[in-house]
Design an enzyme around this catalytic site. Sequence first.
Site, PDB file in Angstrom:
ATOM      1  N   HIS A 130      26.526  36.974  54.724  1.00  0.00           N
ATOM      2  CA  HIS A 130      27.183  37.385  53.671  1.00  0.00           C
ATOM      3  C   HIS A 130      28.604  37.079  53.750  1.00  0.00           C
ATOM      4  O   HIS A 130      29.131  36.871  54.869  1.00  0.00           O
ATOM      5  CB  HIS A 130      26.694  38.940  53.829  1.00  0.00           C
ATOM      6  N   CYS A 371      26.798  37.291  46.955  1.00  0.00           N
ATOM      7  CA  CYS A 371      27.651  37.462  48.157  1.00  0.00           C
ATOM      8  C   CYS A 371      27.362  36.435  49.308  1.00  0.00           C
ATOM      9  O   CYS A 371      27.948  36.841  50.547  1.00  0.00           O
ATOM     10  CB  CYS A 371      28.137  38.613  48.404  1.00  0.00           C
TER      11      CYS A 371
END
Lengths: 413, 145
Positions: A130, A371
């Site tokens: 992430h 993300c």
Amino acid sequence: MKDQLIEAKYDVETIRKLFPVLDQEINGYPLVYFDNAATSQKPLEVTDSLLNYYHADNANVHRGIHTLAERATSAFEKTRETVKDFINAAESEEIIFTKGTTEGINLVAQTFGRVNLNEGDEVIISTMEHHSNIVPWQMICDERKAKLIILPITKEGELIIEAFEELISTKTKIVAIVYASNSLGTINPVQKIIELSHNAGAKVLLDAAQAAAHLEINVQELDTDFLVFSGHKVYGPTGVGILYGKRALLEAMPPYQGGGEMIREVTFEKTTYNDLPYKFEAGTPNIADVIALQAAIHFINKTGKTAMADHEHRLLIRATEGLQQIPEVKLIGTAKNKIGIISFLIDGMHHLDVGIVLDAKGIAIRTGHHCTQPLMNFLGIEGTCRVSFAAYNTEREVDFFLESVARIIARRK
Amino acid sequence: MFKAINDIQEEIIEEFSFLGDDRESAIFYIMELGDKLPPLDDRYKTEEFIVKGCQSKVWLTTDFKDGKVIFKADSNTEITKGLISMLIRIWSGRSPEAILNTNLYFIDKIGMKSMVGSQRSNGFAAMIKQMKLYALAYQTKESLN
């Protein structure tokens, strides 16, 4: 002692009653909330805790001598004990309250990283990280002239451990790896990574943002050096998270921010710092949400994390098999070991459009790059449709979701 | 005969009224409108022609002939393509003044914001702004000639 009543026979309808938000219609259909990887819904126990704090106990913690301050401090520190038990840390001083996963990673990067990284040193992360477990390391590597090394993954979405064995060396100072991928659901072999890292003298940070609500976490058994997660993904409030660190490492790290409870004594000439864990908790903390996190963990404990995980796994299998029956659906991420997250694409349809059409039927899914843009670049896609399960989701909801996906495809033909 | 701008807005409002409150049908109808948009030459699908402010990619290009603005567009998502197809239906072939003076009341009448969400609505506003900027540029250019 854990209440095993629900665990004995997993009664999802009873669990659902604890979540009033689920009892509503969206666009004329019962809400199907499949965006749990983004944030989970909160049980009454958590929202009651928030209300109770503000209605009955509101006071600042640690310094007041009056009754309310005592109550607030006691509840606040009780959460630390609860979290310690939740992840089986050796002592509660190893539990630092943060704003969330992202702040925890930044804290380690900016303190441990700043002290321990020098020119030529290396930090290893993976392709499936992430952004929160990429950018803080990029920043500190730039500052310290260290090198960021990327551990590759297979097209199925599994870490290539053989490559890790090649990449890890005495130059490696930190390995920061996601425990379970938010985009693919992959559960990584973190025990093996930790062993290999320690053999090379490197420290390990586990991003447990997605793992904490779904996998039993035992930091002592794992022997991880750091572990981070967020409250709002474990049925708790937003704006609160946990950094676990081994005491010796935390003791050696400089403070992250100055002011408030992190000081012992301040003069204009010199400041001395407080003991753990307060050394890393500058300013007035997020008291109400920290206290409510205790209620969230209590909910997980009494429901039984293993029972929850088993239930979510049944939903994962049902949804995966259902999607596999639809020729136009392509699954993204097919690791053998997964938490209840499925990413997929529909042939000829943009993922954003799929998300909007499903919302019309009251089904909340996540669309986009989640993300994890470097992961999407590796996969050669812009984003995916993602469904992610929690303890309160049902097989009926999965079936309605599958019917809806099939209907979308039929209507667009 | 070329229809007035507001006649086309009324047509769109009527088309959506047939769909009732069924949001899914309305969204599929928007996508079907996009399907009818003539294909855009790939040479326009570059950064230069992208409408800024849209979550999806929207490519918009124009011609100016006989005092009229001709719009052409495409998008990487079907819903967005449907959204811009409605604007092209209303505005393509109109004078810059007509475009700049339009009150796009059909948007509220069909309940677009609740249908496609605030992010897509913001993107739609960006498309409108970009088309009006083209109209303004042509109007300015004409006044200088």
